[in-house]
Write an enzyme that holds these catalytic residues in place. Sequence first.
Site, PDB file in Angstrom:
ATOM      1  N   CYS A   5      83.474 -10.493  10.571  1.00 10.26           N
ATOM      2  CA  CYS A   5      82.018 -10.577  10.401  1.00 10.26           C
ATOM      3  C   CYS A   5      81.614 -12.007  10.727  1.00 10.26           C
ATOM      4  O   CYS A   5      82.149 -12.954  10.142  1.00 10.26           O
ATOM      5  CB  CYS A   5      81.640 -10.233   8.967  1.00 10.26           C
ATOM      6  SG  CYS A   5      79.893 -10.509   8.570  1.00 10.26           S
ATOM      7  N   CYS A  52      76.148  -9.560  15.484  1.00  7.48           N
ATOM      8  CA  CYS A  52      76.512  -8.723  14.334  1.00  7.48           C
ATOM      9  C   CYS A  52      77.538  -7.698  14.797  1.00  7.48           C
ATOM     10  O   CYS A  52      77.204  -6.770  15.545  1.00  7.48           O
ATOM     11  CB  CYS A  52      75.305  -8.016  13.731  1.00  7.48           C
ATOM     12  SG  CYS A  52      75.733  -7.082  12.231  1.00  7.48           S
TER      13      CYS A  52
END
Length: 208
Positions: free
Chosen positions: A153, A35
């Site tokens: 992302c 992440c």
Amino acid sequence: MAHVTPEELDRMVQASDVAVQSLADSPIDAIAYACLVAVLCRGANAHRDVKARLENALTDSPRQPDVVTSAGALIDGLQALGAKRIAMITPYMRPLAETVAEYIRAEGVEVTEVVALEVSDNVEVGRLDPENLIGIASQFAGADIDALVLSACVQMPSLPVVDRVERLVGLPVLTAATATARSLLLALGLEPEIPEAGALLATGNRVD
């Protein structure tokens, strides 16, 4: 994590120590903390601090796999491409997107433009259609930048269109996911080459 907020991202990082310890019980050679925004929203040097934190958490584990983070991988990938000016597409709400941009700027890379798709639901981020990125990215064709971050992302799908977008805009295109794949391959001692995954993973583009 239901929503991509600083509070929930912080809780995820806090829980990462136990996660890597559990994974290290398996016969693995590398672990990726995947992440990006959870790390970068923690402030300056966070990708280095989180990597060190996870390595320290493995001190007493039966195995010592290499640790990479998608945050550090993206920074490394930009450096490998020699990118000094970039544009970036993110699924984040605008404040988080700007936080990511500021972090990258602090690492010596100018971020000229940030596209924030403003999707706060974490599940919905994973359901975004990568085909939509082609139209979004078209605005950067011929732009005065060195590279385009198509997805800042790992969870936002982009791989199916990386090669097409790269040809469309005439610029090197990378994503948090392709950068992470590169770092994992290097950690495993393998050539960081994946067909049709953009310039960062092109044949012969190894930069240690």
